[in-house]
Design a protein around this motif. Structure first.
Motif, PDB file in Angstrom:
ATOM      1  N   SER A  21       5.393   3.701  19.813  1.00 31.83           N
ATOM      2  CA  SER A  21       4.819   3.437  18.498  1.00 31.83           C
ATOM      3  C   SER A  21       3.446   2.772  18.649  1.00 31.83           C
ATOM      4  N   ARG A  22       3.328   1.866  19.614  1.00 30.08           N
ATOM      5  CA  ARG A  22       2.033   1.216  19.858  1.00 30.08           C
ATOM      6  C   ARG A  22       1.016   2.194  20.445  1.00 30.08           C
ATOM      7  N   LEU A  42       3.593  -3.910  14.767  1.00 32.53           N
ATOM      8  CA  LEU A  42       2.173  -3.537  14.680  1.00 32.53           C
ATOM      9  C   LEU A  42       1.333  -4.655  14.080  1.00 32.53           C
ATOM     10  N   VAL A  43       1.985  -5.646  13.470  1.00 32.84           N
ATOM     11  CA  VAL A  43       1.251  -6.838  13.004  1.00 32.84           C
ATOM     12  C   VAL A  43       1.775  -8.057  13.756  1.00 32.84           C
ATOM     13  N   SER A  44       1.940  -7.897  15.077  1.00 32.89           N
ATOM     14  CA  SER A  44       2.588  -8.946  15.874  1.00 32.89           C
ATOM     15  C   SER A  44       1.828 -10.264  15.827  1.00 32.89           C
ATOM     16  N   GLU A  45       0.510 -10.214  15.481  1.00 33.98           N
ATOM     17  CA  GLU A  45      -0.237 -11.479  15.363  1.00 33.98           C
ATOM     18  C   GLU A  45       0.379 -12.391  14.304  1.00 33.98           C
ATOM     19  N   GLY A  50      -6.511   2.555   3.110  1.00 36.23           N
ATOM     20  CA  GLY A  50      -5.828   1.330   2.719  1.00 36.23           C
ATOM     21  C   GLY A  50      -5.863   1.189   1.215  1.00 36.23           C
ATOM     22  N   ASP A 107       0.807  -1.227   0.000  1.00 39.37           N
ATOM     23  CA  ASP A 107       0.000   0.000   0.000  1.00 39.37           C
ATOM     24  C   ASP A 107       0.835   1.270   0.000  1.00 39.37           C
ATOM     25  N   LEU A 151       1.658   9.103   6.184  1.00 35.12           N
ATOM     26  CA  LEU A 151       1.434   8.400   7.450  1.00 35.12           C
ATOM     27  C   LEU A 151       2.656   8.364   8.338  1.00 35.12           C
ATOM     28  N   ARG A 172      -2.749  -4.780  21.667  1.00 38.12           N
ATOM     29  CA  ARG A 172      -3.451  -5.510  20.601  1.00 38.12           C
ATOM     30  C   ARG A 172      -2.433  -6.099  19.625  1.00 38.12           C
ATOM     31  N   SER A 173      -2.693  -7.338  19.180  1.00 41.16           N
ATOM     32  CA  SER A 173      -1.723  -7.981  18.288  1.00 41.16           C
ATOM     33  C   SER A 173      -1.966  -7.581  16.833  1.00 41.16           C
ATOM     34  N   ASN A 174      -3.048  -6.845  16.593  1.00 42.51           N
ATOM     35  CA  ASN A 174      -3.364  -6.463  15.202  1.00 42.51           C
ATOM     36  C   ASN A 174      -3.521  -4.946  15.066  1.00 42.51           C
ATOM     37  N   LEU A 175      -2.774  -4.206  15.890  1.00 41.91           N
ATOM     38  CA  LEU A 175      -2.897  -2.743  15.884  1.00 41.91           C
ATOM     39  C   LEU A 175      -2.785  -2.141  14.491  1.00 41.91           C
ATOM     40  N   GLY A 176      -1.885  -2.704  13.701  1.00 40.47           N
ATOM     41  CA  GLY A 176      -1.615  -2.152  12.362  1.00 40.47           C
ATOM     42  C   GLY A 176      -2.758  -2.348  11.392  1.00 40.47           C
ATOM     43  N   ARG A 177      -3.819  -3.030  11.804  1.00 43.51           N
ATOM     44  CA  ARG A 177      -4.928  -3.277  10.877  1.00 43.51           C
ATOM     45  C   ARG A 177      -5.999  -2.197  10.903  1.00 43.51           C
ATOM     46  N   GLU A 216      -0.368   4.244  17.602  1.00 37.79           N
ATOM     47  CA  GLU A 216      -1.235   3.478  16.710  1.00 37.79           C
ATOM     48  C   GLU A 216      -2.601   3.220  17.353  1.00 37.79           C
TER      49      GLU A 216
END
Lengths: 111, 442
Positions: free
Chosen positions: B310-311, A78-81, B382, A43, B390, B371-376, B314
């Motif tokens: 950073s977290r 940030l995509v730690s999952e 998108g 992206d 960003l 959260r393990s999906n913060l970047g989503r 986000e």
């Protein structure tokens, strides 16, 4: 020389996408995006800012590829999952002769 | 917004004993995103849409509000079916477009449509010219400069023990950062803030004709100001973004340089997009620190750790996205979220709603940095239109958060949360004025 390098992506469903004669000096992400490799969304255009070109580097290649720097590591966090020890953002892997034969698995991105 | 959102929300009164579904249905039936009460506190409206009518037609806006995470992703991943160019054009100065255009042509040296708000393949070319300017690595080099700007801004009010978080902090910081980047040395921050609002109002759908005329005049001033700088850099290039754009070349493209009008639109976009939205994020941060002391504690613990900081940034962006609704238009009949849309359907992507979806972000109203999906989250959009600035936005917010928590504590609002006013616009969720008090840290 000038033959280019070979790189292989393994897409999330298991399909192998092998590209031969790839011009070095571009990033691994650019190869994936140009050829529409599934899951290489890229992206942000290669700015190390979105984690949508996330790959797992084959263990045999980790040493040559190297690990993520601090900025890339923050983005992967940030995509730690989906993060693993061999996670890299493919936009930050610059291709070179040394990486001829590189093999990576495309990480899931959750959508 | 957790504190304020627990209040009764929306214009439809909630009857005791009514089921949540009935309440939601009443809300959707009677309300519009443009209603001031909904616009200020939209969470219940978003909840109702996601639960009952995920692609909801808002009669007043004449737009379909896309509220679910997966549907927003579908739209973002298909920029051909869901056109930014058509969606943006239909939104821009809606209701007054011809008059708006005439004012710009008469007094602002021209009407320059936003080159970046376009579709591939044209968009790909424009975007390529901009991508490198904002890489995370390049932005990291700006950290010391941003730190100086934030510190000096804080020095301006810290001894008073109170400030307007918008006017005294968020706005001056972001304006100074973007002006430094663009290479604008002398400017009037109040004017730039007014210009910014004038531009964003054009996609806000809540201005009347009188306001449109005032906004159009402000945009003329803005363009005349920017064009003077561009003319100067054409002759005297410097190390700044205006020079970069005026002299930009995309190697390997058939048409490697930007037309003048394209360049004006991009400089204008950088000035505005790099300013108003980031300022909103910083104001939101102060609002949360003032209303959720536990978040202030989290920030205190995170300030010296880059990963945690950073977290923090986000999660702040996820829980309170500055940009809440940007538009698309369908270029063919298509089914989305169980609804059949005709060609030409005008959509508004409700980012804050997607970020609130429980099956993607459990306990979504809780500020949870782990959260393990913060970047989503979709606060930056998108797909190929994902926010280009960003990294700069993240860096500005990160430095602002760190410097604020190092110097101040015990944040509180000095007016009731319910009295805060928000800018009248569907495009962003921006506090107009944020009076806070705090203690200076020893």
């Amino acid at each position: 020389m000038a033959m280019g390098v070979t790189v292989t992506f393994v897409e999330e469903g298991g399909a192998e996408r092998k590209f031969e004669g790839v011009e070095p000096s571009q990033s691994l992400m650019e190869v994936g995006r140009t050829h529409g490799v599934s899951g290489i969304l890229a992206d942000c255009g290669g700015a190390c800012a979105c984690a949508t070109c996330h790959v797992y580097v084959d263990d045999a290649w980790m040493e040559k590829v190297g690990s993520a720097d601090a900025i890339e590591a923050e983005m992967l966090d940030l995509v730690s999952e989906f993060q693993k020890p061999n996670s890299r953002l493919s936009c930050q892997i610059r291709l070179r002769e040394e990486l001829d034969g590189l093999r990576v698995e495309v990480a899931p991105n959750g959508y | 917004m957790a504190a304020a959102e627990t209040q009764v929300t929306g214009s439809a009164p909630r009857e005791a004993g009514q089921s949540p579904a009935a309440q939601g249905s009443a809300l959707l039936g009677s309300a519009s995103l443009t209603d001031p009460a909904i616009s200020a506190q939209p969470t219940a409206y978003y909840d109702a849409m996601r639960a009952l009518d995920p692609v909801h037609y808002d009669e007043k806006l004449r737009m379909y509000l896309v509220s679910r995470y997966e549907d927003i992703q579908t739209v973002q991943r298909d920029p051909i079916t869901y056109s930014v160019e058509h969606g943006y054009k239909a939104q821009y100065a809606a209701g007054f477009f011809e008059e708006f255009q005439q004012i710009l042509e008469r007094d602002g040296q021209g009407y320059f449509p936003d080159a970046i708000m376009s579709d591939p393949p044209y968009h790909t070319r424009i975007r390529k010219l901009m991508d490198n300017a904002f890489s995370a690595h390049r932005v990291r080099q700006l950290e010391p400069l941003i730190e100086t700007i934030v510190r000096e801004t804080i020095e301006g009010f810290i001894d008073r023990g109170e400030c307007d978080g918008v006017k005294d902090f968020a706005v001056p910081v972001t304006i100074r950062v973007i002006c430094e980047q663009l290479g604008i040395d002398v400017y009037d921050a109040d004017k730039i803030q007014r210009w910014s609002i004038a531009v964003t109002q054009q996609i806000g759908r809540m201005q009347n004709r009188e306001q449109m005329i005032a906004n159009a005049r402000d945009i003329c001033d803005l363009q005349n100001f920017l064009i003077a700088h561009m003319r100067d850099r054409e002759a005297n290039p410097r190390e700044d973004m205006i020079s970069d754009l005026v002299h930009a070349r995309a190697e390997g493209e058939d048409n490697p340089t930007l037309a003048f009008g394209e360049a004006v639109s991009l400089v204008r976009a950088l000035m505005i997009a790099g300013n108003e939205t980031t300022a909103t994020a910083m104001s939101n941060m102060l609002y949360i620190l003032a209303t959720q002391p536990e978040v202030a504690e989290l920030l205190k613990e995170s300030a010296d750790d880059d990963r945690l900081l950073s977290r923090f940034v986000e999660e702040l962006l996820r829980i309170e996205p500055p940009v809440r609704g940007l538009s698309r238009m369908t270029t063919r009949p298509v089914e989305l979220g169980g609804r059949s849309l005709p060609e030409g359907a005008h959509l508004l992507l409700m980012y804050a709603s997607a970020n609130d979806q429980q099956d993607v972000f459990p306990c979504s109203r809780t500020f949870d940095m782990e959260r393990s999906n913060l970047g989503r989250h979709v606060s930056f959009g998108g797909g190929p239109h994902r926010c280009i600035g960003l990294s700069l936005a993240r860096m500005e917010i990160r430095v602002a958060a760190r410097e604020v928590i190092r110097r101040m504590e015990d944040f509180r609002l000095t007016v009731p949360a319910g009295d805060l006013k928000y800018l009248p616009t569907v495009a962003t969720h921006s506090i107009e004025c944020l009076p806070i008090a705090f203690s200076k840290r020893a």
